[in-house]
Motif scaffolding. Structure first.
Motif, mmCIF file in Angstrom:
data_model
loop_
_atom_site.group_PDB
_atom_site.id
_atom_site.type_symbol
_atom_site.label_atom_id
_atom_site.label_comp_id
_atom_site.label_asym_id
_atom_site.label_seq_id
_atom_site.Cartn_x
_atom_site.Cartn_y
_atom_site.Cartn_z
ATOM 1 N N ALA A 69 0.875 -1.082 -0.417
ATOM 2 C CA ALA A 69 0.145 0.086 -0.295
ATOM 3 C C ALA A 69 1.260 0.718 -0.089
ATOM 4 C CB ALA A 69 -1.013 -0.278 1.118
ATOM 5 N N GLY A 70 1.827 1.324 0.969
ATOM 6 C CA GLY A 70 3.343 2.665 0.661
ATOM 7 C C GLY A 70 3.736 2.588 -0.035
ATOM 8 N N TYR A 71 4.174 1.213 -1.118
ATOM 9 C CA TYR A 71 4.552 1.614 -2.550
ATOM 10 C C TYR A 71 3.074 2.388 -3.888
ATOM 11 C CZ TYR A 71 7.047 0.392 -6.914
ATOM 12 O OH TYR A 71 7.228 0.699 -8.019
ATOM 13 N N ILE A 72 2.566 1.533 -3.588
ATOM 14 C CA ILE A 72 1.255 2.303 -4.667
ATOM 15 C C ILE A 72 1.095 3.316 -4.158
ATOM 16 C CG2 ILE A 72 -0.923 1.964 -5.013
ATOM 17 C CD1 ILE A 72 -1.333 -0.549 -4.049
ATOM 18 N N GLY A 73 0.867 4.462 -3.116
ATOM 19 C CA GLY A 73 1.073 5.463 -2.489
ATOM 20 C C GLY A 73 1.569 6.685 -3.210
ATOM 21 N N ARG A 74 3.284 5.766 -3.145
ATOM 22 C CA ARG A 74 4.171 6.564 -3.632
ATOM 23 C C ARG A 74 4.016 6.940 -5.222
ATOM 24 N NH1 ARG A 74 6.179 3.365 0.450
ATOM 25 N NH2 ARG A 74 7.457 2.439 -1.059
ATOM 26 N N ARG A 75 3.671 5.643 -5.644
ATOM 27 C CA ARG A 75 3.172 6.129 -7.174
ATOM 28 C C ARG A 75 2.039 6.182 -7.871
ATOM 29 N NH1 ARG A 75 5.964 2.311 -10.418
ATOM 30 N NH2 ARG A 75 4.618 3.510 -12.655
ATOM 31 N N LEU A 76 1.139 6.017 -6.904
ATOM 32 C CA LEU A 76 -0.702 6.989 -7.379
ATOM 33 C C LEU A 76 -0.583 8.950 -5.713
ATOM 34 C CD1 LEU A 76 -2.529 4.506 -8.107
ATOM 35 C CD2 LEU A 76 -0.984 6.363 -9.747
ATOM 36 N N PRO A 77 0.105 9.444 -5.715
ATOM 37 C CA PRO A 77 0.167 9.967 -4.784
ATOM 38 C C PRO A 77 -0.901 10.981 -4.283
ATOM 39 C CG PRO A 77 1.756 11.407 -6.122
ATOM 40 C CD PRO A 77 0.946 9.916 -7.172
#
Length: 200
Positions: free
Chosen positions: A140-148
């Protein structure tokens, strides 16, 4: 695995535990006799490790059962960190998840027994949400960084969906095709999932 710092040592050779061997033998024993019916003495007899030593390393039998989730999370973290920023998000996630499953032979050998155990034993089924939380948080953290622009709740929902799809793909692999690489089976199944960013 060696004794933790500060743990008392006996004279002579230090205590070393082959956790991969313990896990593999425990899964085989549990698949035959059942998780709840298997005692620490049974585990000691099957693994060749004293019950005292097992208890020193594993406070509960469930700690043995869920031992593989931490290294899977570490593999996921490493794979995501190594992914180039220009790789499409769906491809990056799918590949990293496949790497978290692992192509390593010793992981492959125990995966089917592990999946059958944690999907059928009520005590372990109840523990699954907490056991998988670090893996889901990492994704989830990675997805959030890719989709701010995406809300954190959405990123977590996507990561949770990927975890559920991965687990189901692994169950199908264990039941239908255990002779092929489980990581490859997961990656192929996840090709059906896409992450679509809504139009503004």
């Amino acid at each position: 695995m060696t004794l933790a710092p500060g743990m008392p040592r006996r004279r002579g050779r230090p205590s070393v535990l082959d956790t991969d061997d313990v896990v593999a033998k425990a899964y085989r024993l549990w698949s035959t006799h059942g998780f709840a019916a298997t005692s620490w003495q049974d585990l000691a007899a099957a693994t060749g490790v004293s019950a005292r030593t097992l208890l020193r390393h594993f406070p509960s039998k469930s700690d043995i059962a869920w031992l593989g989730v931490e290294p899977a999370t570490e593999r996921l973290t490493a794979a995501l960190a190594a992914t180039a920023a220009d790789v499409p998000l769906g491809d990056a996630v799918r590949h990293a998840i496949a790497e978290s499953v692992s192509h390593e032979p010793h992981v492959q050998r125990v995966s089917a027994d592990w999946l059958r155990l944690i999907s059928s034993e009520p005590e372990l089924v109840a523990m699954a949400p907490a056991a998988y939380r670090p893996w889901i948080d990492e994704l989830a953290g990675y997805i959030g960084r890719r989709l701010p622009e995406a809300p954190a709740s959405v990123c977590r929902a996507i990561a949770t969906a990927y975890q559920a799809a991965t687990f189901d793909a692994l169950l199908s692999w264990a039941e239908l095709a255990p002779d092929i690489d489980s990581a490859d089976a997961v990656e192929e199944a996840l090709r059906w999932l896409t992450i679509t960013v809504p139009a503004p």
